[in-house]
Design a protein around this motif. Structure first.
Motif, short mmCIF file in Angstrom:
data_model
loop_
_atom_site.label_atom_id
_atom_site.label_comp_id
_atom_site.label_asym_id
_atom_site.label_seq_id
_atom_site.Cartn_x
_atom_site.Cartn_y
_atom_site.Cartn_z
N ASP A 243 -7.29 8.24 2.21
CA ASP A 243 -6.23 7.29 2.36
C ASP A 243 -6.26 6.97 4.05
OD1 ASP A 243 -5.09 6.70 -0.51
OD2 ASP A 243 -4.23 8.58 0.17
N THR B 189 0.79 -1.27 0.05
CA THR B 189 -0.01 -0.02 -0.15
C THR B 189 0.90 1.33 -0.02
OG1 THR B 189 -1.54 -1.16 1.51
CG2 THR B 189 -1.95 0.93 1.21
N LEU C 252 -1.01 11.95 -0.67
CA LEU C 252 -1.72 10.97 0.66
C LEU C 252 -2.82 12.10 0.86
CD1 LEU C 252 -1.27 9.01 2.82
CD2 LEU C 252 -0.30 10.77 4.12
N ASP D 159 -12.85 4.98 -0.31
CA ASP D 159 -11.57 5.63 -0.74
C ASP D 159 -11.42 6.90 -1.18
OD1 ASP D 159 -10.19 2.87 -0.79
OD2 ASP D 159 -11.29 2.60 -2.42
N ILE E 78 0.82 4.30 -2.58
CA ILE E 78 0.70 5.66 -2.35
C ILE E 78 1.86 6.81 -2.84
CG2 ILE E 78 0.44 7.34 -0.31
CD1 ILE E 78 -1.10 5.15 1.20
N LYS F 40 1.47 6.99 -6.47
CA LYS F 40 0.41 8.07 -7.01
C LYS F 40 0.75 9.66 -6.55
CE LYS F 40 -3.34 7.55 -3.31
NZ LYS F 40 -3.69 8.76 -2.67
#
Ligand code: GLU
Length: 311
Positions: free
Chosen positions: A135, A62, A72, A132, A66, A69
């Motif tokens: 996060d 995970t 956060l 979602d 994060i 991408k």
């Protein structure tokens, strides 16, 4: 021709003066390790590339997702002094919970601007995680068995207890029992609301969306008291001398960071970061900065010692 030559000389002379002035200014500040330009470049330096950040974590974790991408997204309160309060000048929230979020973002290799905050009132904390939209939720959220059936929690990072806020002139409410038969405001989807139903069953409960609305209704005389965690109420009382806290702590509210189920690796990572913050003084600094002025609070080390080790 001569005229142009003179102008040329003048320009060279001027440039020399500017160059000297620049060097002299640079030397002026003996403490400065970097020139202003270098310092500015350092603070605006781009974060490591998404790939570089992501490879710092096991593939498919995970944390790697994060990091890749490059953001956060954290649900925090926007109306609670001390924990999550929107600064009208910057339009950014600040407080204990906000700082914890920034620390976790940093540990994920993100820049401060890549930690984004979404307002989360008590009732939408769990739905936001489940859909979602965020996060993490770091929003004065009590860890309890009921919530644990829906989401996961980090280890506790703050221990609060429910209390009561009244107007300074109020003499009839001094303990939780006194709320019976009185008008009491709390917030939908909070443990505070549930606790009032069991601890003062004949209180007339007004459930609103957030605590600042409850405080407004107390000031307007629509309710006799507001009840929620002491540290939230203390923030409102500190900002308004017409209000006071009464009744001590009549519950225990250990705060945890909410994570969607199925992300055990992220929960472990957050727990390790919280442990690090407890050890290296980060947690103590955050506590002192945001809660240091609250009357009657224990010293950071004593507050830390009271924290349960697990949830
Ligand atoms: N800590 C309690 C809760 O999680 C009350 C504070 C709040 O609503 O944020 O429900």
């Amino acid at each position: 021709m001569l005229k142009y030559h003179r102008i040329g000389l003048l320009l060279v002379a001027l440039l020399a003066v500017f160059a000297f002035a620049a060097v002299a200014c640079g030397d002026d500040d003996d403490n400065a390790k970097t020139t202003p330009t270098a310092a500015a470049a350092a603070t605006t330096a781009p974060a490591a590339s998404p790939t570089a950040r992501a490879t710092a974590f096991p593939a498919d974790s995970t944390m790697a997702k994060i990091a890749a991408k490059g953001s956060l997204i954290v649900g925090v309160k926007f109306d609670q002094p001390g924990f999550g309060l929107l600064d009208p000048k910057t339009s950014k929230p600040d407080g204990f919970d906000v700082q914890i979020a920034k620390e976790i973002g940093k540990a994920l290799g993100l820049q401060e601007s890549q930690v984004q905050f979404v307002e989360s009132v008590s009732a939408n904390r769990i739905p936001y995680l489940m859909t979602d939209k965020v996060d993490l939720v770091i929003a004065t959220m009590t860890i309890n068995a009921d919530r644990k059936t829906q989401i996961d929690f980090s280890r506790p990072y703050y221990l609060a207890g429910q209390s009561i806020l009244v107007k300074k002139e109020n003499t009839t409410i001094t303990k939780v029992d006194d709320l019976n038969g009185k008008k009491v405001c709390s917030v939908s989807g909070s443990t505070s609301e549930t606790n009032i139903k069991t601890k003062a069953p004949t209180a007339q409960l007004l459930s609103l969306a957030d605590y600042s609305s409850c405080v407004s209704s107390l000031k307007d005389g629509r309710v006799d008291a507001v009840s929620t965690d002491d540290i939230i109420l203390a923030g409102f009382a500190a900002a308004d001398p017409s209000l006071k806290l009464v009744g001590g702590q009549f519950t225990q509210e250990p705060y945890g960071i909410g994570v969607k189920k199925g992300k055990d690796d992220l929960v472990k990572f957050i727990d390790a970061q919280l442990d690090r913050m407890f050890k290296d003084g980060t947690w103590d600094n955050i506590y002192t900065t945001y809660l240091g002025k609250v009357e009657g609070l224990p010293k950071p080390a004593d507050a830390r010692a009271k924290l349960p080790a697990t949830n």
